[in-house]
Design an enzyme around this catalytic site. Structure first.
Site, PDB file in Angstrom:
ATOM      1  N   GLY A  10       0.839  -1.200   0.000  1.00 19.68           N
ATOM      2  CA  GLY A  10       0.000   0.000   0.000  1.00 19.68           C
ATOM      3  C   GLY A  10       0.877   1.253   0.000  1.00 19.68           C
ATOM      4  O   GLY A  10       2.108   1.167  -0.073  1.00 19.68           O
ATOM      5  N   LEU A  12       1.435   3.600   2.409  1.00 24.12           N
ATOM      6  CA  LEU A  12       2.300   3.664   3.584  1.00 24.12           C
ATOM      7  C   LEU A  12       3.232   2.449   3.643  1.00 24.12           C
ATOM      8  O   LEU A  12       4.422   2.578   3.940  1.00 24.12           O
ATOM      9  CB  LEU A  12       1.448   3.739   4.865  1.00 24.12           C
ATOM     10  CG  LEU A  12       2.207   3.637   6.180  1.00 24.12           C
ATOM     11  CD1 LEU A  12       3.214   4.770   6.340  1.00 24.12           C
ATOM     12  CD2 LEU A  12       1.232   3.633   7.372  1.00 24.12           C
ATOM     13  N   ASP A  36      -4.703 -12.684   3.458  1.00 25.99           N
ATOM     14  CA  ASP A  36      -5.828 -11.813   3.809  1.00 25.99           C
ATOM     15  C   ASP A  36      -5.907 -11.721   5.340  1.00 25.99           C
ATOM     16  O   ASP A  36      -6.064 -12.755   6.012  1.00 25.99           O
ATOM     17  CB  ASP A  36      -7.110 -12.444   3.222  1.00 25.99           C
ATOM     18  CG  ASP A  36      -8.325 -11.555   3.379  1.00 25.99           C
ATOM     19  OD1 ASP A  36      -8.360 -10.731   4.320  1.00 25.99           O
ATOM     20  OD2 ASP A  36      -9.240 -11.704   2.553  1.00 25.99           O
ATOM     21  N   ILE A  37      -5.829 -10.513   5.874  1.00 27.62           N
ATOM     22  CA  ILE A  37      -5.809 -10.395   7.343  1.00 27.62           C
ATOM     23  C   ILE A  37      -7.146 -10.767   7.983  1.00 27.62           C
ATOM     24  O   ILE A  37      -7.233 -10.885   9.196  1.00 27.62           O
ATOM     25  CB  ILE A  37      -5.346  -8.990   7.827  1.00 27.62           C
ATOM     26  CG1 ILE A  37      -6.278  -7.873   7.349  1.00 27.62           C
ATOM     27  CG2 ILE A  37      -3.900  -8.716   7.449  1.00 27.62           C
ATOM     28  CD1 ILE A  37      -6.052  -6.545   8.074  1.00 27.62           C
ATOM     29  N   ALA A  60      -5.348  -2.040   5.453  1.00 21.74           N
ATOM     30  CA  ALA A  60      -6.675  -1.549   5.829  1.00 21.74           C
ATOM     31  C   ALA A  60      -7.540  -1.448   4.589  1.00 21.74           C
ATOM     32  O   ALA A  60      -7.033  -1.421   3.466  1.00 21.74           O
ATOM     33  CB  ALA A  60      -6.563  -0.164   6.490  1.00 21.74           C
ATOM     34  N   THR A  62      -9.331   1.209   2.840  1.00 20.99           N
ATOM     35  CA  THR A  62      -9.156   2.654   2.995  1.00 20.99           C
ATOM     36  C   THR A  62     -10.043   3.515   2.102  1.00 20.99           C
ATOM     37  O   THR A  62      -9.897   4.728   2.095  1.00 20.99           O
ATOM     38  CB  THR A  62      -7.676   3.043   2.734  1.00 20.99           C
ATOM     39  OG1 THR A  62      -7.316   2.581   1.433  1.00 20.99           O
ATOM     40  CG2 THR A  62      -6.749   2.449   3.769  1.00 20.99           C
ATOM     41  N   ASP A 102      -7.426   9.962  11.793  1.00 22.51           N
ATOM     42  CA  ASP A 102      -8.129  11.155  12.294  1.00 22.51           C
ATOM     43  C   ASP A 102      -9.648  11.002  12.172  1.00 22.51           C
ATOM     44  O   ASP A 102     -10.401  11.673  12.865  1.00 22.51           O
ATOM     45  CB  ASP A 102      -7.675  12.393  11.499  1.00 22.51           C
ATOM     46  CG  ASP A 102      -7.773  12.184   9.987  1.00 22.51           C
ATOM     47  OD1 ASP A 102      -7.476  11.065   9.526  1.00 22.51           O
ATOM     48  OD2 ASP A 102      -8.156  13.133   9.273  1.00 22.51           O
ATOM     49  N   TYR A 125     -16.206   4.150   7.464  1.00 23.24           N
ATOM     50  CA  TYR A 125     -14.753   3.930   7.527  1.00 23.24           C
ATOM     51  C   TYR A 125     -14.224   4.278   8.927  1.00 23.24           C
ATOM     52  O   TYR A 125     -13.520   3.482   9.543  1.00 23.24           O
ATOM     53  CB  TYR A 125     -14.057   4.779   6.456  1.00 23.24           C
ATOM     54  CG  TYR A 125     -12.565   4.897   6.609  1.00 23.24           C
ATOM     55  CD1 TYR A 125     -11.715   3.834   6.288  1.00 23.24           C
ATOM     56  CD2 TYR A 125     -11.977   6.076   7.083  1.00 23.24           C
ATOM     57  CE1 TYR A 125     -10.333   3.951   6.433  1.00 23.24           C
ATOM     58  CE2 TYR A 125     -10.609   6.199   7.224  1.00 23.24           C
ATOM     59  CZ  TYR A 125      -9.790   5.135   6.896  1.00 23.24           C
ATOM     60  OH  TYR A 125      -8.427   5.259   7.042  1.00 23.24           O
ATOM     61  N   TRP A 150      -4.421  12.566   6.383  1.00 24.53           N
ATOM     62  CA  TRP A 150      -4.128  13.221   5.095  1.00 24.53           C
ATOM     63  C   TRP A 150      -2.818  12.725   4.467  1.00 24.53           C
ATOM     64  O   TRP A 150      -1.929  13.509   4.138  1.00 24.53           O
ATOM     65  CB  TRP A 150      -4.100  14.744   5.280  1.00 24.53           C
ATOM     66  CG  TRP A 150      -5.423  15.392   5.562  1.00 24.53           C
ATOM     67  CD1 TRP A 150      -6.498  14.841   6.191  1.00 24.53           C
ATOM     68  CD2 TRP A 150      -5.810  16.732   5.219  1.00 24.53           C
ATOM     69  NE1 TRP A 150      -7.531  15.752   6.257  1.00 24.53           N
ATOM     70  CE2 TRP A 150      -7.132  16.923   5.673  1.00 24.53           C
ATOM     71  CE3 TRP A 150      -5.166  17.793   4.588  1.00 24.53           C
ATOM     72  CZ2 TRP A 150      -7.827  18.120   5.504  1.00 24.53           C
ATOM     73  CZ3 TRP A 150      -5.861  18.992   4.430  1.00 24.53           C
ATOM     74  CH2 TRP A 150      -7.171  19.155   4.881  1.00 24.53           C
TER      75      TRP A 150
HETATM   76  N1  LIG Z   1      -4.603   7.516   3.196  1.00 23.14           N
HETATM   77  C1  LIG Z   1      -4.855   8.390   4.161  1.00 23.14           C
HETATM   78  O1  LIG Z   1      -5.027   9.589   3.925  1.00 23.14           O
HETATM   79  C2  LIG Z   1      -4.917   7.926   5.596  1.00 23.14           C
HETATM   80  C3  LIG Z   1      -5.223   8.862   6.589  1.00 23.14           C
HETATM   81  C4  LIG Z   1      -5.250   8.445   7.918  1.00 23.14           C
HETATM   82  C5  LIG Z   1      -4.974   7.128   8.240  1.00 23.14           C
HETATM   83  N2  LIG Z   1      -4.703   6.228   7.262  1.00 23.14           N
HETATM   84  C6  LIG Z   1      -4.410   4.840   7.646  1.00 23.14           C
HETATM   85  O2  LIG Z   1      -3.079   4.566   7.243  1.00 23.14           O
HETATM   86  C7  LIG Z   1      -2.945   3.176   6.932  1.00 23.14           C
HETATM   87  C8  LIG Z   1      -2.300   3.033   5.560  1.00 23.14           C
HETATM   88  O3  LIG Z   1      -3.114   3.676   4.599  1.00 23.14           O
HETATM   89  P1  LIG Z   1      -2.714   3.750   3.057  1.00 23.14           P
HETATM   90  O4  LIG Z   1      -3.235   5.045   2.561  1.00 23.14           O
HETATM   91  O5  LIG Z   1      -1.300   3.360   2.870  1.00 23.14           O
HETATM   92  O6  LIG Z   1      -3.675   2.609   2.477  1.00 23.14           O
HETATM   93  P2  LIG Z   1      -3.601   1.781   1.112  1.00 23.14           P
HETATM   94  O7  LIG Z   1      -2.675   2.441   0.152  1.00 23.14           O
HETATM   95  O8  LIG Z   1      -5.004   1.507   0.724  1.00 23.14           O
HETATM   96  O9  LIG Z   1      -2.894   0.435   1.573  1.00 23.14           O
HETATM   97  C9  LIG Z   1      -3.574  -0.547   2.321  1.00 23.14           C
HETATM   98  C10 LIG Z   1      -3.046  -1.881   1.892  1.00 23.14           C
HETATM   99  O10 LIG Z   1      -3.753  -2.892   2.617  1.00 23.14           O
HETATM  100  C11 LIG Z   1      -4.117  -3.899   1.702  1.00 23.14           C
HETATM  101  N3  LIG Z   1      -5.264  -4.649   2.177  1.00 23.14           N
HETATM  102  C12 LIG Z   1      -6.578  -4.335   2.050  1.00 23.14           C
HETATM  103  N4  LIG Z   1      -7.349  -5.311   2.564  1.00 23.14           N
HETATM  104  C13 LIG Z   1      -6.497  -6.255   3.038  1.00 23.14           C
HETATM  105  C14 LIG Z   1      -6.691  -7.523   3.649  1.00 23.14           C
HETATM  106  N5  LIG Z   1      -7.917  -7.992   3.903  1.00 23.14           N
HETATM  107  N6  LIG Z   1      -5.592  -8.254   3.979  1.00 23.14           N
HETATM  108  C15 LIG Z   1      -4.354  -7.795   3.713  1.00 23.14           C
HETATM  109  N7  LIG Z   1      -4.108  -6.609   3.138  1.00 23.14           N
HETATM  110  C16 LIG Z   1      -5.182  -5.858   2.797  1.00 23.14           C
HETATM  111  C17 LIG Z   1      -4.414  -3.164   0.412  1.00 23.14           C
HETATM  112  O11 LIG Z   1      -4.404  -4.056  -0.681  1.00 23.14           O
HETATM  113  P3  LIG Z   1      -5.290  -3.700  -1.992  1.00 23.14           P
HETATM  114  O12 LIG Z   1      -4.768  -2.382  -2.500  1.00 23.14           O
HETATM  115  O13 LIG Z   1      -5.033  -4.854  -2.901  1.00 23.14           O
HETATM  116  O14 LIG Z   1      -6.702  -3.593  -1.522  1.00 23.14           O
HETATM  117  C18 LIG Z   1      -3.257  -2.163   0.384  1.00 23.14           C
HETATM  118  O15 LIG Z   1      -2.102  -2.701  -0.201  1.00 23.14           O
HETATM  119  C19 LIG Z   1      -4.346   2.592   7.053  1.00 23.14           C
HETATM  120  O16 LIG Z   1      -4.495   2.019   8.331  1.00 23.14           O
HETATM  121  C20 LIG Z   1      -5.263   3.803   6.950  1.00 23.14           C
HETATM  122  O17 LIG Z   1      -6.479   3.588   7.620  1.00 23.14           O
HETATM  123  C21 LIG Z   1      -4.671   6.597   5.939  1.00 23.14           C
END
Ligand SMILES: NC(=O)c1ccc[n+]([C@@H]2O[C@H](COP(=O)([O-])OP(=O)(O)OC[C@H]3O[C@@H](n4cnc5c(N)ncnc54)[C@H](OP(=O)(O)O)[C@@H]3O)[C@@H](O)[C@H]2O)c1
Length: 279
Positions: A10, A12, A36-37, A60, A62, A102, A125, A150
């Site tokens: 993902g 992050l 798959d988690i 997650a 997301t 947040d 979410y 963000w």
């Molecule tokens: N993005 C933001 O602005 C933001 C803000 C605040 C907090 N966060 C938190 O930061 C963290 C990282 O976010 P991110 O933006 O990096 O998210 P992301 O790019 O969507 O990455 C999440 C990763 O988790 C994988 N995933 C989804 N379902 C899964 C499952 N069941 N088992 C295993 N892996 C799974 C996704 O795979 P697929 O792509 O194949 O689905 C993706 O590779 C998350 O906890 C998110 O809630 C994000």
């Protein structure tokens, strides 16, 4: 120290692998294509087999807007999946650093949110992420939960890429100006998570780049730093934009607890953005 990263492909997760891979830490990652988690047994088998000192969870569901119609899936991944990781860490005697959001707050308070503030998520979410936090605290009270906001990074879709793509096609953009937050570079967050893992932090912490802005101010800075001249940005309200999921008006998190615990303060959002855009 050996670290296992879930969600390693993902936005992050990619930077976590980059940051941890460039230090003496041994790092192994997996993502949905491999495990798959939400599969409790498979998660426990994998964590026991890897025997990490720390698991950092960046996996997650997301998609904030799609969560509104995919409630079951959002809860399965963000609540049940998080609980499965905590159970596996407990069985393997590994520490857990979990990433949250947040969006557990409703954003109605104009002050920066502290770790003690009451969670009151507005949408599916946020509720699913809050439930994930609560399940983890119940199963593994010593876990470290890091709320951030963000995010943007090199991997995956994000606001910075969206603004740059729009600026290539249009000379007037419309951007929301009634939500405030702290844009945070995933590379900087990954370094903070490495610190949290290395120092064995326990409890809940807020971590973002310093400072805050509206989405409109963020867009203007992106255009300025990337020298996209001649593109106007007009303000619109969240209501006018009409996204399916409600979002907090104020997403600013106070990060003093993390800074005091670790001695680490993330750079300003403007400095981080300049660095991101220059790479
Ligand atoms: N993005 C933001 O602005 C933001 C803000 C605040 C907090 N966060 C938190 O930061 C963290 C990282 O976010 P991110 O933006 O990096 O998210 P992301 O790019 O969507 O990455 C999440 C990763 O988790 C994988 N995933 C989804 N379902 C899964 C499952 N069941 N088992 C295993 N892996 C799974 C996704 O795979 P697929 O792509 O194949 O689905 C993706 O590779 C998350 O906890 C998110 O809630 C994000």
């Amino acid at each position: 120290m050996k670290v296992l990263v879930s969600g390693s492909k993902g936005m992050l997760g990619t930077d976590l692998m980059r940051v941890l891979g460039s230090s003496p830490t041994a790092v192994v990652g997996f993502d949905l294509d491999e495990l798959d988690i939400t599969d409790r047994r498979a998660v426990e088998d994998r964590v026991l087999a890897e025997a990490p000192d720390v698991l950092i969870n960046a996996a997650a569901y997301t998609d904030v807007d799609r969560s509104e119609e995919q409630e079951d899936l959002a809860f399965q991944v963000n609540a049940e999946g998080a609980a499965n990781l905590a159970l596996a860490c407990r069985a393997a005697r590994a520490r857990l650093v979990h990433v949250s959001t947040d969006y557990v707050f409703d954003g109605s308070d104009p002050r920066p949110y502290s770790e003690q503030d009451r969670a009151s998520p507005l949408g599916v979410y946020g509720r699913s992420k809050w439930e994930g936090e609560e399940r983890i605290r119940e199963i593994l009270p010593e876990a470290c939960l890091v709320r951030t906001a963000w995010l943007y990074g090199k991997a995956g879709k994000n606001f910075v890429k969206a603004i740059l793509a729009q600026a290539d096609q249009k000379s007037r953009l419309r951007v929301v100006d009634d939500q405030r937050g702290s844009p945070t570079y995933t590379f900087d967050l990954a370094m903070a998570l490495r610190e949290a893992a290395g120092q064995g932090l326990e409890g809940t912490y807020h971590v973002t780049n310093q400072g805050s802005c509206s989405w409109l101010e963020f867009a203007v800075k992106i255009l300025e730093l990337s020298e996209k001249t001649g593109v106007e940005v007009d303000p619109i309200s969240s209501e006018e934009l009409g996204r399916p999921a409600p979002r907090p008006t104020n997403s600013v998190l106070s990060c003093g607890k993390f800074e005091e615990a670790t001695g680490m303060k993330l750079r300003t959002w403007q400095d981080a953005l300049a660095d991101y855009l220059s790479e």
